[in-house]
Design a protein around this motif. Structure first.
Motif, short mmCIF file in Angstrom:
data_model
loop_
_atom_site.label_atom_id
_atom_site.label_comp_id
_atom_site.label_asym_id
_atom_site.label_seq_id
_atom_site.Cartn_x
_atom_site.Cartn_y
_atom_site.Cartn_z
N LYS A 230 0.82 -1.21 0.00
CA LYS A 230 0.00 0.00 0.00
C LYS A 230 0.85 1.26 0.00
N GLN A 231 0.46 2.21 -0.85
CA GLN A 231 1.13 3.52 -0.85
C GLN A 231 0.83 4.21 0.48
N HIS A 232 1.79 4.96 0.98
CA HIS A 232 1.55 5.71 2.21
C HIS A 232 0.62 6.89 1.88
N PRO A 233 -0.45 7.08 2.66
CA PRO A 233 -1.33 8.22 2.35
C PRO A 233 -0.60 9.56 2.39
N ALA A 234 0.44 9.64 3.25
CA ALA A 234 1.19 10.91 3.33
C ALA A 234 1.93 11.17 2.01
N ALA A 235 2.37 10.10 1.35
CA ALA A 235 3.07 10.27 0.07
C ALA A 235 2.09 10.79 -0.98
N ILE A 236 0.90 10.20 -1.01
CA ILE A 236 -0.10 10.67 -2.00
C ILE A 236 -0.44 12.13 -1.73
N ASP A 237 -0.63 12.46 -0.47
CA ASP A 237 -0.97 13.85 -0.13
C ASP A 237 0.18 14.81 -0.42
N ALA A 238 1.41 14.31 -0.39
CA ALA A 238 2.57 15.18 -0.69
C ALA A 238 2.79 15.32 -2.19
N GLY A 239 1.98 14.63 -3.00
CA GLY A 239 2.10 14.79 -4.46
C GLY A 239 2.67 13.58 -5.17
N ALA A 240 2.82 12.45 -4.45
CA ALA A 240 3.29 11.22 -5.12
C ALA A 240 2.05 10.49 -5.66
N PHE A 241 1.54 11.01 -6.75
CA PHE A 241 0.31 10.44 -7.33
C PHE A 241 0.58 9.08 -7.92
N HIS A 242 1.86 8.80 -8.24
CA HIS A 242 2.27 7.45 -8.65
C HIS A 242 3.39 7.00 -7.72
N ASN A 243 3.50 5.68 -7.53
CA ASN A 243 4.56 5.17 -6.67
C ASN A 243 5.95 5.51 -7.22
N ASP A 244 6.08 5.63 -8.55
CA ASP A 244 7.43 5.87 -9.09
C ASP A 244 7.94 7.29 -8.84
N VAL A 245 7.16 8.06 -8.05
CA VAL A 245 7.66 9.37 -7.62
C VAL A 245 8.42 9.23 -6.29
N VAL A 246 8.18 8.11 -5.59
CA VAL A 246 8.85 7.91 -4.28
C VAL A 246 9.57 6.56 -4.17
N ALA A 247 9.62 5.80 -5.23
CA ALA A 247 10.31 4.49 -5.17
C ALA A 247 10.82 4.11 -6.55
N MET A 248 11.98 3.42 -6.57
CA MET A 248 12.48 2.90 -7.87
C MET A 248 13.11 1.54 -7.64
N SER A 249 13.14 0.75 -8.70
CA SER A 249 13.66 -0.61 -8.57
C SER A 249 14.31 -1.03 -9.88
N HIS A 250 15.23 -1.96 -9.75
CA HIS A 250 15.87 -2.52 -10.96
C HIS A 250 16.59 -3.80 -10.52
N GLN A 251 16.21 -4.91 -11.10
CA GLN A 251 16.86 -6.20 -10.80
C GLN A 251 16.94 -6.46 -9.28
N HIS A 252 18.12 -6.30 -8.66
CA HIS A 252 18.27 -6.63 -7.23
C HIS A 252 18.26 -5.37 -6.36
N VAL A 253 17.85 -4.25 -6.94
CA VAL A 253 17.91 -2.98 -6.20
C VAL A 253 16.50 -2.42 -5.96
N LEU A 254 16.22 -2.07 -4.71
CA LEU A 254 14.96 -1.41 -4.37
C LEU A 254 15.30 -0.19 -3.53
N ILE A 255 14.96 0.98 -4.02
CA ILE A 255 15.27 2.23 -3.31
C ILE A 255 13.97 3.02 -3.15
N HIS A 256 13.67 3.44 -1.93
CA HIS A 256 12.44 4.23 -1.76
C HIS A 256 12.53 5.17 -0.57
N HIS A 257 11.60 6.10 -0.54
CA HIS A 257 11.52 7.04 0.57
C HIS A 257 10.91 6.34 1.78
N GLU A 258 11.28 6.78 2.97
CA GLU A 258 10.75 6.11 4.17
C GLU A 258 9.22 6.21 4.26
#
Ligand code: SUG
Length: 441
Positions: A230-258
């Motif tokens: 689930k997306q954090h409601p605070a992220a949506i309210d801060a303007g992260a209308f899509h998850n790819d505004v606060v998280a990215m991934s590639h193969q064995h790497v997952l990087i995201h905002h707390e």
């Protein structure tokens, strides 16, 4: 055998403008009505494609979707000649004219959700075209998107958008992440949704869980390798209308905002464990704290919307990260990327100027659909739309000749502008499907 990630971008159309139509999208709302520069927008997009293609990744190019969509306006009751339709829409409901003329299909991360065949236990790549039911201007994209993707390869299966209206709203790959080895082996599919409790206060969550559940079923993914997060409601309210505004991934790497997800630690423990069981490798999981980069600055810089690309001829080398210029000019965001390069997560960083797209809330990763494919499928793809130096040169020339560098909403109501936009579109589409190009002979 490795999976190669093809990148599919769409050329920004001649009617690119700032309509303020993006639901929960702060940049879009903030820049509504500002004068746009379609020529610069299209050239900036091409420049990013060149950066990607130069790394050796297969870069496919789609033409703009034809806009303004007069059929859409006629269906909404604006009748008469083409001149009448445009004038009436502008006078009576300018936001509908803006929706009909939107070039939002340029953000191809929202075109479809893609899973490689190996995740379904066969070799058939599956795509579900996104219905984009959260926004009026985007809900009109899917038919053309289906045709465009269908034309790219015969070796994949494309599903129609998930039916069911707003309850089944789906934004495609922007909320989907796949983790796996570079080899053609099963991986984990993470579907990030925004509806349900806890709910955001200000903005409407665009992605529903039920739509992703339907996609996981259609794509025949094995349930133990699927995570619904689930997306954090605070992220949506801060303007992260899509998850790819606060998280990215590639193969064995997952990087995201707390504050990207509303999940507890145990979800990520299960994820890491399953990743290790599947691939034999350790998941590199980086969580960026609010102290290191605030949610507001994540949304402002689009750091997490960077595009990560592996060089197909050096698959064991760390990937390259392509960031928006806004990351370079923000000291906190820039030092995070530098620290990831120093830690060997990325080989190097490229900064690209995508200002015209960024003003509408779209960064590097929004502008591409990544499609992990076995090599023989890459080789089966429509070569006439594959990036090459000569295609690039031809497209640049057409854009310089046929695109304006200043556009206001009222221009969209003029029949002459409409005709010019149709001509520009036809030239680009013809150029993309030309069988042989002078300089390629
Ligand atoms: O859907 N902007 C797009 C931006 C999409 C970004 N994509 C990803 N994050 N993957 C959107 O909100 C702006 C249109 C306007 O303002 O005219 C817009 O549609």
């Amino acid at each position: 055998m490795n999976l190669i990630e093809a990148q599919v971008d769409r050329i920004v159309g001649p009617t690119h403008h700032f309509g303020g139509l993006g639901v929960g999208n702060l940049a879009s709302m903030e820049h509504a009505g500002q004068i746009s520069n379609p020529q610069a927008a299209a050239l900036q997009g091409l420049e990013k494609m060149r950066t990607v293609a130069t790394l050796g990744a297969p870069q496919l190019i789609l033409p703009p979707q034809p806009r303004p969509d007069l059929e859409f306006l006629r269906a909404l009751g604006f009748g008469g000649t083409d001149t009448d339709v445009l004038r009436r829409a502008y006078n009576e409901a300018p936001q509908l004219l803006s929706a009909a003329a939107s070039c939002s299909a340029m953000w191809t991360a929202n075109a479809a959700t893609v899973t490689p065949g190996v995740d379904s236990g066969d070799q058939v790549t599956r795509l579900t075209v996104a219905n984009l039911h959260a926004s009026i201007h985007r809900a009109i994209e899917s038919e053309q998107t289906w045709n465009d993707l269908q034309a790219l390869s015969k070796l994949w299966r494309i599903h129609r958008p998930v039916p069911g209206g707003a309850a089944m709203r789906d934004e495609g790959a922007a909320n989907h992440m796949r983790l796996g080895s570079p080899r053609n082996e099963p991986g984990l599919n993470i579907f990030v949704f925004g509806d349900g409790d806890p709910r955001p206060i200000t903005h409407w969550p665009r992605q529903s869980r039920s739509a992703y559940e339907a996609i996981a079923r259609r794509h025949e993914l094995s349930p133990e390798d699927v995570f619904f997060i689930k997306q954090h409601p605070a992220a949506i309210d801060a303007g992260a209308f899509h998850n790819d505004v606060v998280a990215m991934s590639h193969q064995h790497v997952l990087i995201h905002h707390e504050f990207a997800f509303s999940e507890n630690e145990s979800t990520f423990q299960r994820l890491g464990l399953r990743f290790q069981q599947l691939t034999g490798a350790k998941l590199v999981h980086v969580v960026v704290s609010e102290k290191d980069l605030s949610l507001a600055d994540a949304v402002r810089t689009y750091l997490f919307n960077s595009q990560i690309v592996s060089r197909p001829n050096a698959p064991e080398q760390p990937p390259v990260i392509i960031c928006a210029a806004q990351v370079e000019s923000h000291s906190g965001a820039r030092s995070l990327v530098q620290s990831w390069c120093e830690a060997g997560i990325f080989d190097e960083v490229h900064f690209v100027n995508l200002d015209q797209s960024m003003l509408g809330g779209g960064g590097p990763a929004c502008l591409r659909l990544r499609v992990p494919l076995p090599e023989e499928v890459v080789n089966s793809m429509d070569a006439t739309v594959m990036w090459s130096p000569s295609l690039d040169a031809e497209l640049r020339e057409l854009i310089r000749k046929h695109y304006v560098s200043e556009l206001r909403l009222e221009d969209l109501a003029r029949i002459e502008f409409y005709r010019d936009a149709c001509r520009a579109h036809d030239h680009i589409a013809a150029s993309l499907h030309k069988k042989t190009r002078e300089s390629d002979r």
